[in-house]
Design a protein around this motif. Structure first.
Motif, short mmCIF file in Angstrom:
data_model
loop_
_atom_site.label_atom_id
_atom_site.label_comp_id
_atom_site.label_asym_id
_atom_site.label_seq_id
_atom_site.Cartn_x
_atom_site.Cartn_y
_atom_site.Cartn_z
N SER A 63 12.76 -8.98 -4.71
CA SER A 63 12.82 -8.79 -3.26
C SER A 63 12.86 -7.31 -2.94
CB SER A 63 14.06 -9.48 -2.69
OG SER A 63 14.19 -9.19 -1.31
N LEU A 64 11.97 -6.89 -2.05
CA LEU A 64 11.96 -5.49 -1.63
C LEU A 64 13.20 -5.15 -0.82
CD1 LEU A 64 8.24 -4.73 -0.67
CD2 LEU A 64 9.45 -4.23 -2.79
N ASP A 65 13.97 -6.14 -0.38
CA ASP A 65 15.21 -5.86 0.34
C ASP A 65 16.19 -5.06 -0.54
OD1 ASP A 65 14.23 -7.15 2.50
OD2 ASP A 65 15.53 -8.91 2.36
N ASN A 66 16.08 -5.22 -1.86
CA ASN A 66 16.98 -4.49 -2.77
C ASN A 66 16.63 -3.01 -2.86
OD1 ASN A 66 18.78 -6.54 -3.58
ND2 ASN A 66 17.28 -7.36 -5.02
N PHE A 67 15.49 -2.65 -2.32
CA PHE A 67 15.04 -1.26 -2.46
C PHE A 67 15.26 -0.44 -1.18
CE2 PHE A 67 12.76 -3.56 -5.72
CZ PHE A 67 12.86 -2.70 -6.80
N TYR A 68 16.10 -0.95 -0.26
CA TYR A 68 16.45 -0.12 0.88
C TYR A 68 17.13 1.15 0.38
CZ TYR A 68 15.31 -3.42 4.60
OH TYR A 68 14.63 -4.24 5.48
N LYS A 69 16.81 2.26 0.99
CA LYS A 69 17.33 3.55 0.54
C LYS A 69 18.83 3.66 0.82
CE LYS A 69 12.96 6.04 1.21
NZ LYS A 69 12.26 7.10 1.99
N ILE A 92 12.50 1.81 3.18
CA ILE A 92 12.44 1.20 1.84
C ILE A 92 11.94 2.23 0.85
CG2 ILE A 92 11.44 -0.65 0.45
CD1 ILE A 92 11.17 -2.29 2.97
N ASP A 93 12.59 2.29 -0.31
CA ASP A 93 12.18 3.21 -1.37
C ASP A 93 11.00 2.59 -2.12
OD1 ASP A 93 11.91 5.04 -3.39
OD2 ASP A 93 14.05 5.16 -3.85
N LEU A 94 9.82 2.74 -1.55
CA LEU A 94 8.61 2.16 -2.16
C LEU A 94 8.23 2.88 -3.44
CD1 LEU A 94 6.51 1.48 1.06
CD2 LEU A 94 7.63 -0.22 -0.41
N ASP A 95 8.64 4.13 -3.60
CA ASP A 95 8.39 4.84 -4.85
C ASP A 95 9.14 4.19 -6.00
OD1 ASP A 95 6.78 6.69 -3.56
OD2 ASP A 95 8.40 8.11 -3.22
N LEU A 96 10.42 3.88 -5.75
CA LEU A 96 11.22 3.21 -6.79
C LEU A 96 10.71 1.81 -7.04
CD1 LEU A 96 13.63 3.17 -8.69
CD2 LEU A 96 15.08 2.46 -6.77
N ALA A 97 10.32 1.10 -5.98
CA ALA A 97 9.78 -0.25 -6.15
C ALA A 97 8.53 -0.23 -7.02
CB ALA A 97 9.47 -0.87 -4.79
N TYR A 98 7.65 0.72 -6.75
CA TYR A 98 6.43 0.84 -7.56
C TYR A 98 6.77 1.16 -9.01
CZ TYR A 98 2.28 2.99 -9.57
OH TYR A 98 1.24 3.32 -10.42
N GLU A 99 7.72 2.05 -9.21
CA GLU A 99 8.11 2.42 -10.58
C GLU A 99 8.65 1.22 -11.35
OE1 GLU A 99 11.51 5.19 -12.74
OE2 GLU A 99 10.84 5.70 -10.71
N ALA A 143 5.53 -5.88 1.26
CA ALA A 143 4.99 -6.21 -0.06
C ALA A 143 3.50 -5.88 -0.14
CB ALA A 143 5.22 -7.69 -0.37
N LEU A 144 2.79 -5.98 0.99
CA LEU A 144 1.34 -5.74 1.00
C LEU A 144 1.00 -4.43 1.72
CD1 LEU A 144 0.04 -9.33 1.88
CD2 LEU A 144 0.69 -8.40 -0.34
N TYR A 145 1.94 -3.50 1.75
CA TYR A 145 1.74 -2.27 2.52
C TYR A 145 1.31 -1.10 1.63
CZ TYR A 145 2.89 1.74 5.50
OH TYR A 145 2.83 2.91 6.22
N ASP A 146 1.98 -0.91 0.51
CA ASP A 146 1.73 0.26 -0.34
C ASP A 146 0.53 0.00 -1.25
OD1 ASP A 146 2.11 2.00 -2.83
OD2 ASP A 146 3.63 2.83 -1.48
N GLN A 147 -0.45 0.90 -1.23
CA GLN A 147 -1.67 0.71 -2.01
C GLN A 147 -1.39 0.66 -3.51
OE1 GLN A 147 -4.77 0.05 -0.67
NE2 GLN A 147 -5.22 -0.47 -2.79
#
Length: 476
Positions: A63-69, A92-99, A143-147
């Motif tokens: 869940s991307l909810d866990n990646f709130y900054k 949301i920390d999308l950098d960490l989510a991607y990593e 979830a479908l936002y970051d390329q």
């Protein structure tokens, strides 16, 4: 945002390791599914239906909810006053989510934070560790936002719902589950959630491969998606099985020509012990006694190349002077036992080196496909400091479980040349698969290797059954 179509990347990271070995485990190409949609659209329910419906172990829901900054004290104060925008992409920390997702894509262990909506901050004492995922479902409004995340996904799903329905669901969730008050929820909806949904979230629908309507019964649409996912996973599983089959036949030179395969000299003692162990009428107490004996021989054989320290003279506390003494550095050796088979060696190992650090791996084959599956792993955190890592298994039959065990160690940064397999009985097929998968760097010490001809001529095929650990632990 424009609609993009990306080709799923396969073996992206492991291709760089092709010079090390030829085997690619299933978790280095996990099937990744993204499920997006506006807040309250029902995307979590769709994601949970997918996870519970597909018959694949190690399906992970992220869940991307866990990646709130993490929030500063000032930001937390604003959050408690419903004045902080949690629904814009920068929250949301999308950098960490991607990593984290990239680590899973590459077969590495990853750590996912845990976010507390009650405290409006990450929980410093909690985290989620994931390793060896075969299917990954990513769920969240972005979830479908970051390329970068889109490029990792094999299937992208958008759950569409009218914003009025989303508001009703969000109110029920926030008031009941998160302890919010009605006025605060409505204020946050009008100020942040609805404008961000229109501006940022709804355009991500263009990136989806499939759009699922969020209605009371969307089981037909979800069912079609699950059927599609299962068909893709079946193909992936068949490819893995075919790869294991290929490894058993790609190099058929005589086993004695492999310098890294050490089969115990077939002395009268070894032959006698082997004869006793394969006797179905042998008493269990005798079986354990003689297996411990052959295990001790194998362990001693595997430790022959342990680094030594030579002392020309040593004086004992009692005053005796000993000359030309040798000390073996057993502290440079650790062991991994494959549950339950490798545990047959533990008694002999503790007698040989009582304080040796021991890890555990539980790997079992799927009853329908025969594909090996990693259930759990307990690896010493400092395993990379050991110069020799012994892997114990009483029997190697297909070789698939041992190949996966080696891959787990490689994913934990263990060097291939540090790995030494210790096995009582191995089939020729299983041995060839390991040798073909990892070349001449992995060492194998075996008491007996049963050839294809021996199996063909023996009607009972005892070498193809897990009789050793069953008899050793009295499980027959």
């Amino acid at each position: 945002m424009t609609r993009t179509k990306t080709t799923p990347r396969r073996r992206s990271s492991v291709l760089s390791r092709a010079d090390q070995h030829q085997y690619f485990p299933p978790w280095t190409t996990p099937y990744i599914i993204g499920v997006g949609g506006t807040s309250g659209s029902g995307k979590t329910s769709v994601a949970n239906k997918i996870v519970s419906s597909i018959n694949v172990p190690w399906t992970v829901l992220v869940s991307l909810d866990n990646f709130y900054k993490p929030l500063s004290p000032e930001e937390r104060k604003r959050a408690f006053n419903n004045e902080y925008d949690f629904d814009e992409p920068s929250a949301i920390d999308l950098d960490l989510a991607y990593e984290c997702i990239l680590n899973l894509k590459e077969g590495k262990k990853t750590t996912i934070p845990v976010y507390s909506f009650v405290n409006h901050n990450r929980d410093p004492d909690k985290h989620i560790q994931i390793y060896g995922a075969s299917v990954i479902v990513i769920e969240g409004i972005y979830a479908l936002y970051d390329q970068r995340l889109l490029d990792l996904m094999d299937l992208k799903i958008y759950v569409d719902a009218d914003l009025d329905i989303c508001l009703a669901r969000r109110l029920a969730r926030d008031i009941v589950s998160r302890g919010r008050d009605l006025d605060g929820c409505l204020l946050q909806w009008e100020r942040y959630v609805k404008p961000d949904a229109v501006k940022y979230v709804q355009p991500t629908m263009n990136n989806a491969d499939a759009i699922v309507p969020s209605v009371s019964d969307n089981s037909v649409a979800v069912g079609l998606l699950i059927n599609h996912i299962e068909s893709k996973l079946e193909v992936k599983s068949e490819e893995h099985i075919n790869e294991l089959v290929r490894l058993g036949h790609s190099d058929l030179k005589p086993l004695k020509e492999y310098a890294n395969l050490n089969i115990l000299p077939q002395t009268n003692q070894v032959k006698a012990i082997h004869t006793i162990l394969i006797d179905r009428s042998v008493d269990r107490a005798d079986f354990v006694f003689y297996f411990d004996r052959i295990a001790t021989i194998l362990i001693a054989n595997a430790l022959n190349d342990v680094p030594i320290e030579r002392h020309h003279s040593i004086t004992t506390p009692e005053g005796y002077e000993l000359k030309d003494q040798i000390k073996c550095h057993y502290e440079s050796v650790t062991a991994i036992s494959t549950i339950r088979s490798g545990d047959c060696f533990m008694s002999s190992l503790k007698k040989a080196i009582p304080n040796m650090s021991v890890g555990k791996l539980l790997i079992q084959s799927d009853s329908q496909t025969g594909e090996p599956q990693l259930h759990c792993e307990f690896i010493p955190s400092d395993i990379t400091r050991y110069g020799k890592v012994l892997i114990f298994e009483a029997q190697i039959i297909s070789g698939a479980a041992m190949i996966m065990a080696i891959q787990v160690l490689l994913d934990h940064k263990v060097k291939l040349e540090s790995i030494h397999i210790v096995v009582y009985m191995a089939t020729e097929l299983g041995t060839r698969r390991i040798l073909n998968a990892f070349g001449n760097k992995v060492k194998i010490s075996a008491a007996v290797v049963v050839t294809k001809a021996e199996l063909k001529n023996h009607k009972s095929n005892w070498a193809l059954t897990r009789f050793v650990d069953n008899q050793y632990f009295g499980c027959e």
